[in-house]
Structures are given as structure tokens and as C-alpha cells.
Design a protein around this motif. Structure first.
Motif, PDB file in Angstrom:
ATOM      1  N   PHE A 247       0.911  -1.241  -0.043  1.00  0.00           N
ATOM      2  CA  PHE A 247       0.074   0.091   0.029  1.00  0.00           C
ATOM      3  C   PHE A 247       0.783   1.399  -0.010  1.00  0.00           C
ATOM      4  O   PHE A 247       0.817   2.199  -0.752  1.00  0.00           O
ATOM      5  N   ALA A 248       1.923   1.203   0.699  1.00  0.00           N
ATOM      6  CA  ALA A 248       2.894   2.478   0.569  1.00  0.00           C
ATOM      7  C   ALA A 248       3.433   2.604  -0.620  1.00  0.00           C
ATOM      8  O   ALA A 248       3.544   3.711  -1.030  1.00  0.00           O
ATOM      9  N   THR A 249       3.667   1.373  -1.352  1.00  0.00           N
ATOM     10  CA  THR A 249       4.104   1.565  -2.625  1.00  0.00           C
ATOM     11  C   THR A 249       3.243   2.200  -3.903  1.00  0.00           C
ATOM     12  O   THR A 249       3.567   3.240  -4.566  1.00  0.00           O
ATOM     13  N   LEU A 250       1.837   1.861  -3.570  1.00  0.00           N
ATOM     14  CA  LEU A 250       0.975   2.332  -4.322  1.00  0.00           C
ATOM     15  C   LEU A 250       0.845   3.799  -3.833  1.00  0.00           C
ATOM     16  O   LEU A 250       0.660   4.528  -5.054  1.00  0.00           O
ATOM     17  N   SER A 251       0.865   4.199  -2.788  1.00  0.00           N
ATOM     18  CA  SER A 251       0.844   5.440  -2.189  1.00  0.00           C
ATOM     19  C   SER A 251       2.070   6.454  -2.936  1.00  0.00           C
ATOM     20  O   SER A 251       1.847   7.548  -3.021  1.00  0.00           O
ATOM     21  N   THR A 252       3.136   5.604  -3.280  1.00  0.00           N
ATOM     22  CA  THR A 252       4.266   6.224  -3.737  1.00  0.00           C
ATOM     23  C   THR A 252       3.848   6.729  -5.387  1.00  0.00           C
ATOM     24  O   THR A 252       4.233   7.837  -5.737  1.00  0.00           O
ATOM     25  N   VAL A 253       3.320   5.746  -5.897  1.00  0.00           N
ATOM     26  CA  VAL A 253       2.890   5.900  -7.248  1.00  0.00           C
ATOM     27  C   VAL A 253       1.965   7.211  -7.332  1.00  0.00           C
ATOM     28  O   VAL A 253       1.989   7.779  -8.263  1.00  0.00           O
ATOM     29  N   LYS A 254       1.089   7.294  -6.609  1.00  0.00           N
ATOM     30  CA  LYS A 254      -0.167   7.888  -6.654  1.00  0.00           C
ATOM     31  C   LYS A 254       0.213   9.233  -5.822  1.00  0.00           C
ATOM     32  O   LYS A 254      -0.645  10.231  -5.659  1.00  0.00           O
ATOM     33  N   GLY A 255       1.187   9.366  -4.991  1.00  0.00           N
ATOM     34  CA  GLY A 255       1.416  10.491  -4.101  1.00  0.00           C
ATOM     35  C   GLY A 255       1.407  11.825  -4.614  1.00  0.00           C
ATOM     36  O   GLY A 255       1.793  11.938  -5.715  1.00  0.00           O
ATOM     37  N   VAL A 256       1.145  12.720  -3.945  1.00  0.00           N
ATOM     38  CA  VAL A 256       1.146  14.189  -4.214  1.00  0.00           C
ATOM     39  C   VAL A 256       2.283  14.982  -3.490  1.00  0.00           C
ATOM     40  O   VAL A 256       2.443  14.675  -1.983  1.00  0.00           O
ATOM     41  N   PRO A 257       2.963  15.989  -3.737  1.00  0.00           N
ATOM     42  CA  PRO A 257       4.138  16.380  -2.853  1.00  0.00           C
ATOM     43  C   PRO A 257       3.477  17.573  -2.234  1.00  0.00           C
ATOM     44  O   PRO A 257       2.672  18.192  -2.475  1.00  0.00           O
ATOM     45  N   ILE A 258       3.851  17.490  -0.868  1.00  0.00           N
ATOM     46  CA  ILE A 258       3.293  18.829   0.111  1.00  0.00           C
ATOM     47  C   ILE A 258       4.444  19.366   0.722  1.00  0.00           C
ATOM     48  O   ILE A 258       5.506  18.767   1.194  1.00  0.00           O
ATOM     49  N   PRO A 259       4.376  20.670   0.894  1.00  0.00           N
ATOM     50  CA  PRO A 259       5.741  21.144   1.647  1.00  0.00           C
ATOM     51  C   PRO A 259       5.311  20.997   3.226  1.00  0.00           C
ATOM     52  O   PRO A 259       4.119  20.856   3.783  1.00  0.00           O
ATOM     53  N   VAL A 260       6.545  20.759   4.103  1.00  0.00           N
ATOM     54  CA  VAL A 260       6.459  20.477   5.529  1.00  0.00           C
ATOM     55  C   VAL A 260       7.457  21.277   6.108  1.00  0.00           C
ATOM     56  O   VAL A 260       8.378  21.675   5.407  1.00  0.00           O
ATOM     57  N   ASP A 261       7.140  21.433   7.312  1.00  0.00           N
ATOM     58  CA  ASP A 261       8.174  22.101   8.228  1.00  0.00           C
ATOM     59  C   ASP A 261       9.192  21.458   8.738  1.00  0.00           C
ATOM     60  O   ASP A 261       9.060  19.974   8.924  1.00  0.00           O
ATOM     61  N   LEU A 262      10.516  21.750   8.563  1.00  0.00           N
ATOM     62  CA  LEU A 262      11.654  20.996   9.378  1.00  0.00           C
ATOM     63  C   LEU A 262      12.203  21.875  10.035  1.00  0.00           C
ATOM     64  O   LEU A 262      11.781  22.799  10.503  1.00  0.00           O
TER      65      LEU A 262
END
Length: 498
Positions: A247-262
Motif C-alpha cells: 500500500f505504501a508503494t501504491l501511495s508512492t506511485v499516486k502520491g502528491v508533494p506537499i511542503p512540510v516544516d523541518l
């Protein structure tokens, strides 16, 4: 011909099928005659008497779960075409299984079926790009030494089906991923994501490698994600909502980039980047003092924590914090106000040259070697049990330690728990962490802060940064809003909130 939103096909054993593009899913209707015979005919399949009463079996595939669809020649010297659909069967617990369905299409329907197939692909990749270019960093020692085998067996077939370009590199030593990312030529143009097939240690190295690049501002826009192959997989749990590898692999294929705090962390004369958590006390002890229990997986944290609660472990230190929201009602109100802002995605119109000109941001509050700012609150304690600061809600799949954490609200969530609390009360609080119910406990302090400093008073102990062991010396942390980028399943963290 049926139309671009539907097409007629046949199973390999010649059962008639109608595929229809609904709003959220592909609907597949299998038609049967009352006698069990197939219905209908087309030029390359023998006709069956279709006067019998028919029944229909319905199946559906959510577009998000569809990996690829294509139309190709089915057999030599025939007019048949084959419509092949690769997808994942996803259960309610977000565990996935890779699957494939094939259908026969008459050659006379080729134009309509090609249009249907492209319309299906557009829906399947509505919010993301196809054929991602992925740099996969595999920690061969992760997941009890099974990370490589699990990736090849469970992840690579999905990436191949999605036509992803995959470059695999196995890390060979501690810090190898950081060195690779720091020195890789053309990283920003070559890859759509950096995929960490590991626990949380490799993402920590990746973010620090990005911070060391000359064009760090641009480098930090390359999304980072995780395939869960370690004993701690918090990044994946937060971005995907599951630690299931397919499921994590599928989510990588379909994932969308979002900005996050570091966050920047200074210790001694060094500066690091931290993306997940910082801990001193019982949490750090359980994270780093249970290495001999790694065979237990994530359960080692729970066992180690119970042992320390029962022994009333204490960790004297001085904590200096710049508090933004102190009461539980303030934290909850801030969460609700910032939540809508945290659903925004990157604006692709941002000037890339302006971004590339930025290096790692300057420190607003100085380093650990500077005086504590006058407006910070100083807490001296000799009975601290838990100091835990986090930028993400989930610290593991069963620990929603920071339920009010957001991707980019500009704050670190900080939890302090005193050892003077009765042991049964502490255990009750920690049991409630699984669902984030400890948030409402009056026995804990829960703050939102944008900077803090910790000065241990003991001679030895553990400090855990993103699950990695750091020197047991004072350190200081401050938040950099929206500095990093991750690849998220839905565009925000997978947590219920407060």
C-alpha cells in the motif's frame, strides 16, 4: 460502440463485460445467462444464443488503486485486442495486494477502447504525474535484514506496472545516504521523489544530505517518502496511514508533494536537520536503549517503556522554550485554524531560480552556544520522566503522540510528563497514546513551540533525534516553516486531529 465513458469487452473465457467510468471508480459488470452460458458475440469469438435471461455481477475499482491500463494486440493472426488493467486490491485496514485483469476487445472497437483507456488513465492519475522517476535508497540491514527481498518482491512489481523509472542504491554504512544525496549531480532534475526503503534513519540522512547541497532551497523541493522496511516507520505511517509495504508503494506511485516544516538542531558546533522528533527521558531510553530487543519490531518500544515507568526513572534537566500556545484550548483552537491552511499544495508557478538561490535558512534564535533569549520560559526539573517533541502526529503505528501536529503550522508539539505522577496514572496516559486520548489528560503538559533548548543535568543517558542516537549534551531546536517536501497519499497527514 458505447462511448468514451464505457466500453464492451469479454473475459478470456468469453463472458461479456461492460466497463464504465463512474465518478470515483471503474465499474465492471459481468453478464451471465441463466444457463451459465456467456452472452453476446463479436467477430473473433463464437456467438452464443443471447435469448436466455441474464444476470449481472458487479465489481468496482477505485481510481486511486488503478496503476495502469493499456490496449495491446491479444493474439497473432486475429482481430482481437487485449485491455489489461493493473491495480491493487485494498482492504479496509489499508493492506494492498497487486492484481491484474485482462479483457478481450474486438478490433472494430479499437478507437473507442483507446479513448476509454486514456480517459481511465486520466482519472487514475488525476492529482499526480505518471511514470515517476524514483531514487530508491535501500537499507539492506533494515527490517531484520529483509528490506531488499521485500522491496524486490512487493514493491518493484508495482513500480514496474506503473512504468516508474527506478534507480536502486543500497546503503553500505551509517551516513551513506546523506553522502549520496549531498554529492549526487543533478539530483533536482533527475528525480520526482527520493524513496527510502528503510526505517526512519534513512529519511533523517536524506534530509540532512539535502541541507548540505549548495542549492539547498531547490533540493528541499524534491519529495521524500518511505517504504516501511525498518523497526520504526513513522514517516510512512504519517504520510500513508499504513505500514503495509504494497500500500505504501501504491501511495508512492499516486502520491502528491506537499511542503512540510523541518527543524534545525544545533549541538556543540554542529547543525543538523530533524524532520520527526527529539526525545530525552523514557522515550529516548526506549528508542535507543532497547537495541538488544530489535527482534521484537515496534513492540520493543512498548516493553521498554513499561519497564522504565515501573522503575520510576527520572531525568533531571533544564528546558527553555519559546511557547506559542500553552493551554489545551489554545492548542486545539490553533490546530483548527491552521488545519485548512495545511491542505495547500505547492504552487508550481514559484520562481525556481529564486528558490535555488536560497541555502539553509539562517537561525533566528542563534545556536546552543548563544545565551537563552529573554522571552523564553525556563523549566528546571529534577523529576522529568518524558521530554518528547514532534513535528508529525504518529511516532509509530500505535503511538499517536502528537495528535495536534500539522505539516506546516510553524510549530513543534512538545509533551512533558513528570515522574512524580503515580505509576498507574503514567501507564494509563501511555496506553491512551495509541488513539491520541492522552491529549486531554491534566497530568501532562502539551505545548506548541517554535524553538526550545534542553540541557541535561545527568552525566550520561540517551538523546534520540528522529530515532538516531545523538551525544548526551545540550541541544537547541527551531522550526523552519515549509522548508521540506514529502510525498503524501492525500495531501496531508493521516491522523484524526484534535
Amino acid at each position: 460502440m458505447v462511448g468514451i465513458n464505457s466500453t464492451v469487452a469479454y473475459t478470456l473465457d468469453h463472458k461479456r463485460v461492460v466497463l464504465t467510468l463512474e465518478e470515483r471508480f471503474l465499474l465492471i459488470d459481468y453478464e451471465y445467462s441463466s444457463s451459465g452460458s456467456t452472452l453476446g458475440c463479436f467477430s473473433s469469438v463464437a456467438c452464443i444464443n443471447s435469448s436466455f435471461h441474464s444476470s449481472i455481477r458487479h465489481e468496482s475499482i477505485v481510481y486511486y488503486n488503478i496503476i495502469w491500463a493499456e490496449l495491446a494486440s491479444a493474439r497473432a493472426q486475429t482481430q482481437l485486442l487485449c485491455l489489461r488493467i493493473d491495480y491493487c486490491i485494498v482492504k479496509n485496514d489499508l493492506k494492498a495486494t497487486f492484481s491484474r485483469s485482462s479483457f478481450l476487445v474486438d478490433g472494430s472497437e479499437e478507437q473507442n477502447c483507446r479513448a476509454f483507456t486514456e480517459a481511465l488513465m486520466n482519472r487514475a492519475y488525476r492529482n499526480t504525474i505518471r511514470c515517476k522517476r524514483l531514487l530508491v535508497l535501500i537499507n539492506p540491514f533494515g527490517g531484520q535484514g529483509k528490506a531488499t527481498d521485500r522491496f524486490l518482491k512487493l514493491s518493484l512489481p508495482i513500480f514496474d506496472a506503473a512504468r516508474c523509472h527506478v534507480d536502486q542504491i543500497k546503503t553500505e554504512y551509517k551516513g551513506h545516504a546523506m553522502d549520496l544525496i549531498e554529492n549526487m549531480e543533478g539530483l533536482e532534475d533527475r528525480y520526482d521523489a527520493i524513496v527510502c526503503c528503510s526505517g526512519d534513519g534513512i529519511p533523517h540522512e536524506v534530509f540532512n544530505g539535502l541541507s548540505k547541497r549548495k542549492n539547498a532551497g531547490l533540493a528541499f523541493r524534491v519529495p521524500v517518502c518511505q517504504l516501511p522496511c525498518g523497526s520504526g516507520n513513522a514517516l510512512c505511517v504519517n504520510l500513508v496511514g499504513s505500514n503495509d509495504l504494497p500500500f505504501a508503494t501504491l501511495s508512492t506511485v499516486k502520491g502528491v508533494p506537499i511542503p512540510v516544516d523541518l527543524c534545525s538542531l544545533t549541538q556543540g558546533d554542529k547543525r543538523y536537520v530533524t524532520f520527526l522528533s527529539q526525545a530525552l527521558g523514557m522515550i529516548a531510553d526506549c528508542d535507543l536503549g532497547t537495541e538488544n530487543m530489535r527482534w521484537m519490531g515496534e513492540s520493543r518500544f512498548t516493553v521498554g517503556l513499561v519497564m522504565r515507568v515501573l522503575s520510576r526513572a527520572k531525568y533531571p534537566c533544564e528546558v527553555s522554550v519559546r511557547i506559542a500556545h500553552e493551554s489545551r484550548s489554545q492548542v486545539r483552537r490553533a490546530y483548527q485554524e491552521d488545519k485548512s491552511k495545511n491542505h495547500e499544495r505547492y504552487d508550481d508557478s514559484v520562481d525556481a531560480e529564486a528558490v535555488a538561490s536560497r541555502s539553509l535558512p539562517s537561525l533566528r534564535y542563534g545556536t546552543i552556544n548563544d545565551p537563552v533569549p529573554e522571552d523564553w520560559k525556563i523549566i528546571n526539573t529534577s523529576t522529568l520522566a518524558i521530554f518528547y517533541a514532534g513535528k508529525m502526529p504518529w511516532m509509530s503505528s500505535d503511538a499517536l503522540f502528537f495528535p495536534a501536529a500539522l505539516p506546516r503550522d510553524g510549530y513543534v508539539d512538545l509533551v512533558l510528563i513528570d515522574s512524580a505522577i503515580p505509576r498507574l496514572e503514567v501507564l494509563s496516559i501511555l496506553l491512551n497514546v495509541q488513539e491520541g486520548k492522552h491529549f486531554d489528560s491534566k497530568q501532562i503538559h502539551y505545548y506548541k513551540v517554535d524553538a526550545y533548548r534542553v540541557t541535561p543535568k545527568a552525566h550520561s543517558g540517551f538523546i534520540s533525534i528522529d530515532g538516531e542516537k545523538f551525544d548526551f549534551t545540550p541541544f537547541q531546536v527551531e522550526v523552519h516553516p515549509s522548508l521540506g517536501t514529502v510525498l503524501s497519499r492525500t495531501g496531508f497527514y493521516q491522523a484524526p486531529g484534535v
